[in-house]
Write a protein that holds these residues in place. Structure first.
Motif, PDB file in Angstrom:
ATOM      1  N   LYS A  19       0.829  -1.211   0.000  1.00 43.53           N
ATOM      2  CA  LYS A  19       0.000   0.000   0.000  1.00 43.53           C
ATOM      3  C   LYS A  19       0.867   1.266   0.000  1.00 43.53           C
ATOM      4  O   LYS A  19       0.350   2.380  -0.059  1.00 43.53           O
ATOM      5  N   ILE A  23      -0.077   5.371  -0.310  1.00 40.12           N
ATOM      6  CA  ILE A  23       0.100   6.219   0.878  1.00 40.12           C
ATOM      7  C   ILE A  23       0.995   7.411   0.554  1.00 40.12           C
ATOM      8  O   ILE A  23       0.650   8.564   0.843  1.00 40.12           O
ATOM      9  N   LEU A 240      -3.099  -1.122  10.685  1.00 35.92           N
ATOM     10  CA  LEU A 240      -3.197  -0.242   9.512  1.00 35.92           C
ATOM     11  C   LEU A 240      -2.689   1.166   9.831  1.00 35.92           C
ATOM     12  O   LEU A 240      -1.968   1.775   9.038  1.00 35.92           O
ATOM     13  N   LEU A 268      -7.717   4.317   3.378  1.00 34.02           N
ATOM     14  CA  LEU A 268      -7.376   2.897   3.346  1.00 34.02           C
ATOM     15  C   LEU A 268      -8.451   2.032   3.987  1.00 34.02           C
ATOM     16  O   LEU A 268      -8.648   0.883   3.620  1.00 34.02           O
TER      17      LEU A 268
END
Length: 270
Positions: A19, A23, A240, A268
């Motif tokens: 991810k 980000i 997360l 997210l």
């Protein structure tokens, strides 16, 4: 007129799931930074870093399985990275030296204490697992001054090694040895719950008002998170937020700008 982008990347194997590009692209847009951030699938790590630097790259994130190799490769390590035994962030100084940092622990502590207003100071903290992921976060956790920090691991010798490395500010334990003890905060640093397994945890480990935090994250609650809910934890969190916070610290090291993590975490989660 074309804008000049500074090039950053994350290196790992596998890497498709990462991810990090999303980000960092979100951070760049938010802060007005002209960067390009890619996910690079790597086989020969040393060669890949050398090539990236030669082509004018500015900085790297490092993920599995190269964090230990990155620690060995860099020219200079921060105090945090030195103790962590792993490097997840690399940047280059003006002399071309590779500087290694580890932002995982600071990401975990910020997620807990800033995003969720958790207390670590004067709390009894239990950490499950004694692998690289746990070693990587211990320095910032201990800096937050818990009343007690216990590491439980199937192989107690591995937990004892960490206790020695951190000057015995940590108590090493087997899972069996946790019986009749209770904790205010339990952090899962094993990846077992993603594979549908759990360490052999006794009932009654959670003190009244205890929190549980899984450093892993998945689309649904991990097995550890399910266990924590069944045991009556008042707050159950996944990793997360830690992922986004450690990325924000990398971004700050590279760009000198602190992004707002909240909108990215929400993005997210959606």
């Amino acid at each position: 007129m074309s804008l000049k982008f500074d090039h950053y990347a994350v290196m790992g194997n596998p890497i498709a799931h990462s991810k990090s590009p999303m980000i960092h692209t979100a951070f760049a847009k938010q802060t007005g930074q002209n960067i390009q951030y890619d996910a690079l699938l790597v086989n020969n790590f040393t060669e890949a870093v050398s090539e990236f630097k030669k082509n004018g790259g500015k900085g790297l994130n490092i993920t599995v399985p190269f964090k230990q190799q990155a620690w060995e490769l860099v020219d200079i390590r921060s105090k945090r990275a030195e103790k962590a035994g792993a490097v997840n962030t690399i940047y280059f100084d003006q002399q071309g030296h590779l500087i290694g940092e580890n932002t995982d622990g600071i990401g975990l502590v910020r997620d807990l204490t800033i995003n969720h207003k958790a207390k670590i100071a004067q709390q009894r903290v239990l950490i499950l697992g004694a692998g690289g992921a746990v070693r990587g976060v211990l320095e910032p956790i201990l800096a937050a001054a818990p009343a007690q920090c216990v590491i439980a691991n199937r192989t107690v010798a591995k937990a004892e090694q960490l206790a020695q490395l951190f000057d015995h500010k940590i108590i090493a334990s087997s899972y069996e040895g946790l019986k009749n003890h209770s904790f205010d905060l339990i952090i899962n640093g094993t990846s077992a719950s993603l594979q549908g397994a759990l360490p052999p945890l006794a009932d009654g480990l959670l003190a009244e008002g205890a929190w549980c935090y899984d450093m892993m994250y998945a689309k649904t609650a991990t097995l550890f998170m399910q266990w924590a809910q069944q045991q009556g934890a008042i707050k159950v969190l996944d990793g997360l937020g830690m992922l986004v916070e450690q990325a924000a610290e990398s971004f700050y090291l590279w760009r000198g700008v602190k992004p707002d993590t909240q909108p990215v975490i929400k993005q997210l989660q959606s």
